[in-house]
Design an enzyme around this catalytic site. Sequence first.
Site, short mmCIF file in Angstrom:
data_model
loop_
_atom_site.label_atom_id
_atom_site.label_comp_id
_atom_site.label_asym_id
_atom_site.label_seq_id
_atom_site.Cartn_x
_atom_site.Cartn_y
_atom_site.Cartn_z
N HIS A 88 0.82 -1.13 0.01
CA HIS A 88 -0.09 0.02 0.19
C HIS A 88 0.80 1.44 -0.12
O HIS A 88 0.36 2.35 -0.30
CB HIS A 88 -0.98 0.17 1.07
CG HIS A 88 -1.92 -0.92 1.19
ND1 HIS A 88 -3.37 -0.73 0.75
CD2 HIS A 88 -1.95 -2.25 1.25
CE1 HIS A 88 -4.25 -1.86 0.90
NE2 HIS A 88 -3.31 -2.78 1.11
N ASP A 111 3.53 9.37 -1.13
CA ASP A 111 2.39 8.64 -0.84
C ASP A 111 2.33 7.65 -1.73
O ASP A 111 2.12 7.58 -2.83
CB ASP A 111 1.33 9.52 -0.74
CG ASP A 111 0.22 9.34 0.26
OD1 ASP A 111 0.56 8.26 1.03
OD2 ASP A 111 -0.38 10.30 0.79
#
Length: 460
Positions: A157, A365
């Site tokens: 992730h 991110d």
Amino acid sequence: MSRLVVVSNRVADPRKAAAGGLAVALGDALNTAGGLWFGWSGTVIEGGAPGEGELHQQKAGTVTLATVDLCAEDHADYYLGYSNSVLWPVFHYRLDLARFDAGYFGAYRRVNRLFARQLLTLLRPDDIIWVHDYHLIPLADELRALGATQRIGFFLHVPLPPQQLLAAIPQHEWLMHALFAYDLVGFQSEADLENFSRYVRAEAGAEDLGDNYYKAFGRTVQAGAFPIGIDVDEFAALTHGKDAREMYERMKDEYSRRQLLLGVERLDYSKGLPQRLRAFKALLKKYPENLRSATLIQIASPSREAMDTYTDLLQELESLCGAINGDFGELDWMPVRYMHRNVARKRLPGLYRVARVALVTPLRDGMNLVAKEFIAAQDPADPGVLILSRFAGAAEQLKDALLVNPYDTDGMADTIQRALQMPLQERQARHQTLLKNIREQDVHWWRMTFLKALGAAARG
């Protein structure tokens, strides 16, 4: 039908929409086949033995939730230590914050062995196992060592950094070797997939077999980019719920004479919060027409506050907010409203909807779902503008956002000014395209695409 087994560091009840994240993403698949969700219980046992933990099971509808306790030493060294003081900073390109010499690696291996031993007792021969995130990179390798032959997929992730940064981890060869125990390894972005490809070819001497298959260490693994999304309809429904509508009306009334800018994230050094505040300060200096008009609401939810780097960040943010308000504020206007606390998920859509501009500007991110939630919450007739860091995984999909470099303070200030002055027609056109993108590649698309690829992946 094969049963889906989800493994992640933390476990949530998939029946609860408020759980968000993985619960929303995987709830349908788990409920349909009566699946199993396995992970850490969240309980830390003082005085427990390292490498040992009690297994708990409970039913959540048709889903079995199976969790394991951790002793205090394993929690400190596996979770706070190797996972979040080595892997998290390196994977977010922050070698300067990594603690390579702290002796955490043994606990990371030990806890993954513990999870593998406990999980193995619950598995069926035809299960499909889906492992999530950096805490559990070696889990498949540990399961294989115990004789597991099921299909096992892994999804990262967070970002995967380039070869040179990965190679700074003293155990990097072991970590990448462990990934080859999976049948499919998924990443958030094409950039992450390319970083994986370059690393395994250069560092592991992997043979590129085509179609993103790589052979090394006597095994073949397939890799792919599977950008995670949100449940657009579910989040849009929250926007029209009682809590969100109350938030929208209250904020609209209170800030009727202001233009609201909004930032929402966990308190983390990867999110670019100091850089964002400095850009907002530059906006007020360069474009004084925003004085007494533009207000930045910054929500930074508490996160890992036992770690020194987060304490330092909290102090820096409080200092920056105080300085901006002190330099520019008036008796009836504070330029920054900073909140270091959680806001209920049911209320967030109302806050998104009232904002003229969303600032989603991480330094790095994996994806960033706040950007997608903001899009889903907007009024198509009068939408706000998304300003998005080019270093978020979401930037590969959301090209109609205003993309920025969060390290460029003046450039960000100029982009914020552009967003505040953007005409309605352009805002509508950008929002329409962005909404189409997040609908086409929503969370259900992500889940189905990954599981289909895992089912089709060649074994070996």
